[in-house]
Design an enzyme around this catalytic site. Structure first.
Site, PDB file in Angstrom:
ATOM      1  CG  ASP A  70      -1.849   1.160   1.303  1.00 44.06           C
ATOM      2  OD1 ASP A  70      -1.647   2.148   0.558  1.00 44.06           O
ATOM      3  OD2 ASP A  70      -2.790   1.116   2.115  1.00 44.06           O
ATOM      4  CE1 TYR A 165      -5.335  11.773 -14.566  1.00 46.07           C
ATOM      5  CE2 TYR A 165      -5.139  13.826 -15.789  1.00 46.07           C
ATOM      6  CZ  TYR A 165      -4.969  12.449 -15.715  1.00 46.07           C
ATOM      7  OH  TYR A 165      -4.431  11.763 -16.771  1.00 46.07           O
ATOM      8  CE  LYS A 169      -1.763  11.605 -14.725  1.00 48.31           C
ATOM      9  NZ  LYS A 169      -1.112  10.275 -14.534  1.00 48.31           N
ATOM     10  CB  THR A 202      -6.536   0.212 -19.050  1.00 52.31           C
ATOM     11  OG1 THR A 202      -7.373   1.344 -18.717  1.00 52.31           O
ATOM     12  CG2 THR A 202      -5.107   0.700 -19.289  1.00 52.31           C
TER      13      THR A 202
END
Length: 288
Positions: A70, A165, A169, A202
């Site tokens: 984790d 997000y 990035k 994916t």
């Protein structure tokens, strides 16, 4: 970079990009440690476990080693590196790919209308990349050899899926830049780069497209396979001019053309070709 088969660590490799990258490195004979939390079917809504990926790496020609980890737990990460260095004596390549991606990330709405848990992407994604790199850098700097890679995307330079997000990035791009600056200052032959991946076909993205074909259906035509980024990383690792690339944010589909790579015969479009977007160029000023 060396004649030895590389020892690699790919974080967040139960499925998706991490799984594809690990398999691609396995095809090159690498020993690949794959981490994640999924250990058995049902641990996640999507298929895939660390043991599935490790087996696929071995079947591809490398040696896959699954380690449950984790990446929000610093002690587990420290234990992971202790095991790698005890078993192998070194680490040559780290791919920071672990990220806390929740389904709500792609749902409609402003950031305050979505669950607060989306902020966990800053923890498992950005902070976890720093922690994994900290451990790797200590081992790599001691040997004067290694490559740290961050899997990023064009959302670093334009709005995409909200501020968590985007922070994730651009943070990875900037960490690669700053880590490379420290490696140069220390005079060690260790490189750090961030690689912009395109949309990856994916299981998660397939589900997203199926959930709203009108909104997301156009993506499928320009997707990359998860293995494509692994091919790019392998060529980066072996590039004699890697030191010149260290610290840069590289567009995977662009740098692949330098190496003559295709994605199953396709030449994937770059972010610039799709959206008119290029990686940000950070200033060379250094304050210590």
């Amino acid at each position: 970079m060396t004649d030895q088969a590389p020892i690699a660590l790919v974080t967040g490799a139960s499925r998706g990009a991490g799984r594809g990258i690990a398999i691609a490195l396995g095809r090159r004979g690498c020993t690949v440690y794959v981490t994640g939390r999924s250990q058995q079917a049902g641990d996640h809504a999507l298929p895939g476990t660390i043991f599935d990926t490790a087996r696929a790496v071995t079947e591809a020609g490398g040696k896959g080693v699954a380690v449950a980890c984790d990446h929000s737990d610093d002690e587990q990460v420290a234990g992971l590196y202790s095991r790698i260095l005890t078993d192998e004596g070194r680490i040559d390549l780290l791919v920071n790919n672990a990220a806390a991606i929740h389904d709500e990330l792609t749902q409609a709405g402003e950031f305050w209308e979505k669950p607060l848990k989306l902020a966990s992407l800053i923890d498992v994604g950005l902070r976890s990349g720093y922690v994994a790199s900290w451990h790797a850098a200590r081992a790599m700097a001691e040997r004067g050899h290694g490559l740290i890679v961050f899997t990023s995307a064009s959302g670093a330079a334009h709005y995409s899926l909200g501020p968590a997000y985007g922070a994730h990035k651009i943070g990875m791009d900037k960490m690669a830049f700053d880590m490379a600056t420290d490696f140069r200052h220390a005079g060690v032959s260790v490189a750090a780069v961030s690689v912009w991946m395109g949309a990856l076909l994916t299981d998660r993205l397939k589900a997203v497209i199926a959930s709203d074909p009108i909104r997301f259906g156009h993506i499928e035509g320009h997707c990359e396979t998860p293995e494509f980024t692994g091919d790019v990383i392998w060529h980066l690792y072996n590039d004699p001019d890697l030191a010149d690339l260290s610290g840069r944010t590289l567009v995977g589909a662009g740098i692949a053309r330098k190496y003559g790579l295709t994605d199953g015969g396709r030449v994937p479009p770059t972010a610039e070709e799709l959206h008119g977007v290029e990686p940000l160029v950070f200033h060379s000023a250094v304050i210590r």
